[in-house]
Design a protein around this motif. Structure first.
Motif, PDB file in Angstrom:
ATOM      1  N   PRO A 141       0.851  -1.206   0.000  1.00 29.84           N
ATOM      2  CA  PRO A 141       0.000   0.000   0.000  1.00 29.84           C
ATOM      3  C   PRO A 141       0.881   1.248   0.000  1.00 29.84           C
ATOM      4  O   PRO A 141       2.084   1.149   0.258  1.00 29.84           O
ATOM      5  CB  PRO A 141      -0.797  -0.142   1.306  1.00 29.84           C
ATOM      6  N   HIS A 170      -5.274   0.316  -4.371  1.00 33.68           N
ATOM      7  CA  HIS A 170      -4.480   1.490  -4.778  1.00 33.68           C
ATOM      8  C   HIS A 170      -3.924   1.355  -6.185  1.00 33.68           C
ATOM      9  O   HIS A 170      -3.735   2.332  -6.896  1.00 33.68           O
ATOM     10  CB  HIS A 170      -3.329   1.722  -3.787  1.00 33.68           C
ATOM     11  N   PHE A 179       2.287   6.069  -4.137  1.00 30.44           N
ATOM     12  CA  PHE A 179       1.063   5.435  -4.632  1.00 30.44           C
ATOM     13  C   PHE A 179       1.105   3.924  -4.387  1.00 30.44           C
ATOM     14  O   PHE A 179       0.303   3.176  -4.916  1.00 30.44           O
ATOM     15  CB  PHE A 179       0.885   5.679  -6.135  1.00 30.44           C
TER      16      PHE A 179
END
Lengths: 296, 558
Positions: free
Chosen positions: A70, A264, A77
């Motif tokens: 993550p 993500h 990112f």
């Protein structure tokens, strides 16, 4: 209301100067779009300047051991399954995605304008021919067509992908262009231009096109986003750009499988795509409004 | 209903409007409010015709829409409007639906668009009856529908019930609309420009029907119109509106004989009248005609109706310097003839020679050269100017393309032309939508005369304009023509307009020219029965004259 407007305008004898630029300049929305698109362009032209801003600058420097992480300080990112930095990939993918989206739309728009205007203005056999031609393209399944063409061509550069996509999106635009030109063709002011003895080129260029292009431009701006997504569809099927090429489509395609565990990977490239599409659509709207003297 | 009203007619008004004010909120309050109607008050008595007169933008239609609650949400309506003992303003949707069509009904301007094209007129009439008179059974509804059509004097009402709207002419369609409006014996009938979309002869029929119906049923009529002729023909009392303000309110004879307000006076003076004084004929018979039409036939191939002959063997000459008027009703082929002269309509047989070029045989280059010497003014000025051009660009277009003018010289010439049509030269930078109708038509005229044409074709140039504007534009047109001395083919349906301008008049009917001669001869002693009918049907802004004519017509008929 027009009565009131007439009264107001007849008070000041001097007409106010309202160039396109002058009224564009006063719209904050215009500046917002320009800023967003300008930034994206800058990223597309020189990704190395932006990639280094946060953590890991090289999109191809991947570490399998730190895959699917993550977002963190090292990778703003996060990382994808191969352990590559998502931010760096988004930045380097901008060029491919933007150029496919803009190029495909531009090519399709040009074809659509030429054929649509020809069909709408001339009518008769030209109309019938273009109508059948668009029928053929619209009747052909997009994916099947793309599979055949891309397999036949073999090379997968962004330009090739853009051209293949353009082949499949021009018919919709051409039909719209035709309908729009037809509606304007018999307008009294076009008739008046004919009665004045103006040449066909001038009538089409100065009287028909400016009054007919509005709806087509509006749809074309929304097409840009559609094309970027279509490119990702092709990539997902293994027909579009291939790794080691980098594009948002490729990232989105890869992220789909693990969306639930590591969202993500999907969210950040998706965010860039949304900003691009929104900015082009809004810019298209603003431009259409300011090009129309009535709305200025 | 008639028996009741006979006793109470003198005192009890059916409709009482007090201080009616309508304000529109523009652009969600960001732009200043528009006051469409301010302080309108009147009483409407049974069996009376009240005319609400005004030019476009005067708020005359808004006033009637307000009564029926048909205005959009942006409108704020204050004041009071009582129908009998029922206050109309502030009624709920449901309560209004009970009033509309039952106690107040309305007829609109464009009859052919007000009827539903996919149902027969019988079905539409029965539909209204089912809604408003549910006690009737099937057979009774059918009988009542036929009775209604007979009331508006449609021949063979039983058969007509099976007709679809497209099978009716405009006048018949308007009579069906009137029949529908009268289906449930309303107390008030609101007629919004009921004859504006109709030809003069048809207009006369519809007005006669309205007049007789009103005498028979005692329905009170609110007549909304811009046409002083219609007012003179039908109205008992008149309210003159100007920019939402009631200017004058008087019985019809008083108003026409002695208007007290300046605005009413100018409005009445602006109405074109027949009987213009004699003028010298500027044409020289020895000259070669600029427009020479010989035995022209134009046919259109309709999709379903087969071949339509729009122009049928027409001969017409226009000599240099003269104005020839082409008069006729819609469908007479007058506009097609005008388009032919411009090379915009196909020629089936015959020949058209314009400023020396023979259409159909001259080369495209020679044709284009010929068009340089023809100017055109169309009916609807708003639609004939390119909305993307400033009006200056529009006027400059032929100068730059054909005249080869550039830069300063072009600018100077445009300014000159603007002055000729009495517009400030500084307005060249404006767009058409920023100008009023009359100003737009001035721009069209400037564009048409910019290359000093030998022939000008004007297709109904003033029929889309208000009367007061029409008067000034016609005057300007005559001035410009007198200065530049171009030949002109002036197409119009209005005999009075033609009378003020033309040197010769050609009357067209069904694609043929039925009469063609010097203006005063045609208009004062017509030889063809159709010309006579046109002249008789043309309304005059004089109530006494209209009454006299109606009596004459009735005497002839019986």
């Amino acid at each position: 209301m027009s009565e009131v407007a007439a009264q107001v305008t007849s008070v000041d004898a001097e007409a106010p100067v309202r160039g396109v630029w002058r009224s564009l300049r006063r719209r904050p929305l215009f500046w917002a779009c320009v800023a967003a698109l300008g930034l994206l362009m800058a990223i597309a032209v020189a990704p190395q300047l932006f990639a280094g801003l946060f953590g890991q600058p090289d999109p191809r420097l991947c570490d399998l051991a730190s895959g699917s992480q993550p977002p963190s300080a090292a990778h703003v990112f996060g990382t994808d399954r191969q352990g590559c930095d998502v931010y760096a990939n988004v930045v380097y993918g901008t060029r491919a995605s933007l150029s496919v989206g803009l190029l495909a739309t531009a090519v399709a728009l040009v074809i659509a304008m030429v054929l649509g205007t020809l069909a709408g203005y001339r009518g008769g056999w030209a109309d019938a021919l273009v109508a059948r031609l668009t029928d053929v393209f619209l009747g052909f399944p997009f994916l099947l067509g793309a599979v055949v063409v891309l397999t036949a061509i073999g090379s997968r550069t962004p330009v090739v992908i853009a051209l293949v996509l353009a082949v499949f999106i021009w018919p919709t635009l051409a039909r719209l262009m035709r309908a729009s030109v037809r509606a304007v063709r018999d307008a009294p002011y076009v008739e008046a231009a004919r009665a004045m003895g103006l040449g066909t080129g001038r009538i089409v260029g100065r009287y028909v096109l400016p009054n007919a292009i509005g709806p087509v431009l509006a749809v074309a701006t929304t097409t840009v986003g559609g094309v970027i997504v279509a490119e990702s569809t092709l990539t997902f099927l293994g027909l579009g750009l291939r790794a080691p090429a980098i594009s948002w489509g490729l990232q989105l395609a890869n992220a789909q499988a693990t969306f639930q565990t590591s969202p993500h990977m999907l969210v950040f490239p998706g965010l860039f795509l949304v900003v691009t599409v929104l900015a082009t659509i809004t810019l298209g709207d603003v431009l259409r409004d300011t090009l129309d003297p009535k709305a200025r | 209903m008639t028996e009741q009203s006979a006793t109470a007619a003198d005192r009890e008004p059916v409709l009482t409007v007090r201080d009616l004010t309508v304000t529109f909120t523009v652009d969600e309050g960001r732009a200043p409010d528009v006051h469409a109607i301010t302080g309108l008050s009147f009483d409407l008595y049974p069996g009376e015709v009240l005319a609400v007169v005004g030019e476009s933008g005067s708020g005359k239609s808004v006033s009637s829409l307000a009564l029926l609650g048909l205005l959009p949400r942006t409108a704020t309506v204050t004041g009071s409007a009582r129908l009998g003992d029922l206050e109309l303003l502030g009624l709920s949707r449901k309560e209004l639906a009970d009033v509309r069509g039952r106690r107040i009904s309305m007829i609109f301007q464009d009859p052919s668009n007000s009827l539903d094209p996919v149902f027969t007129i019988g079905y539409q009439l029965r539909e209204v009856l089912r809604r408003h008179q549910p006690q009737l059974d099937r057979a009774q509804r059918q009988a009542r529908a036929a009775e209604l059509l007979a009331m508006v004097e449609l021949p063979d009402p039983e058969q007509r019930l099976r007709f679809y709207p497209h099978q009716l002419s405009g006048g018949q369609a308007q009579r069906v609309m009137i029949a529908m409006a009268l289906a449930s014996d309303p107390e008030v009938l609101v007629a919004d420009e009921p004859t504006t979309a109709l030809d003069v002869t048809v207009q006369q029929e519809v007005l006669d029907v309205l007049r007789r119906l009103q005498a028979r049923t005692g329905t009170a009529i609110v007549l909304i119109t811009h046409d002083m002729g219609v007012v003179a023909d039908l109205a008992d009392r008149v309210i003159v509106l100007r920019r939402g303000l009631p200017v004058e309110h008087a019985p019809v004879r008083e108003l026409f004989a002695a208007p007290t307000q300046e605005y009413t006076r100018t409005l009445l003076q602006a109405v074109p009248r027949l009987g213009a004084p004699a003028r010298p004929d500027p044409a020289d018979k020895r000259d070669r005609p600029v427009l020479d039409v010989v035995d022209l036939v134009v046919e259109y191939r309709g999709r379903r109706s087969g071949v339509v002959r729009a122009v049928d063997g027409v001969d017409l000459e226009v000599l240099p310097g003269e104005i020839v008027a082409l008069v006729g009703e819609s469908g007479s082929g007058k506009s097609t003839l005008g388009r032919c002269a411009l090379g915009l309509a196909p020629i089936t047989s015959g020949s058209v020679e314009v400023v020396g070029a023979l259409l159909g045989q001259a080369s495209p280059k020679a044709l284009r050269a010929a068009r340089r010497r023809i100017g055109v003014v169309f009916q609807n000025p708003a639609a004939t100017l390119n909305p993307r051009y400033t009006v200056g660009q529009s006027v400059a277009e032929p100068l730059a393309v054909h005249g080869g003018l550039r830069g300063e010289a072009l600018k100077r010439r445009v300014a000159e032309l603007f002055e000729q049509v009495e517009l400030p030269a500084a307005w060249a930078g404006r767009y058409p939508h920023e100008l009023s109708g009359g100003q737009q038509q001035r721009v069209s005229i400037a564009r048409a005369v910019s290359l000093d044409p030998q022939l000008l074709i004007a297709d109904e140039p003033t029929s889309a304009l208000d009367v007061s504007v029409q008067a000034t534009v016609l005057e300007l047109f005559a001035q410009v023509q007198a200065r530049l001395r171009f030949a002109c083919l002036f197409i119009s349906h209005d005999l009075a307009v033609v009378d003020t301008l033309a040197d010769r008049v050609a009357v067209m009917q069904h694609g043929r020219i039925v009469e063609l001669d010097e203006r005063s001869r045609v208009l004062s002693s017509p030889r063809d029965p159709y010309t006579r009918r046109l002249l008789d049907a043309a309304l005059v802004a004089d109530p006494d004259e209209q009454t006299r004519r109606r009596e004459e017509r009735l005497a002839r008929a019986s």
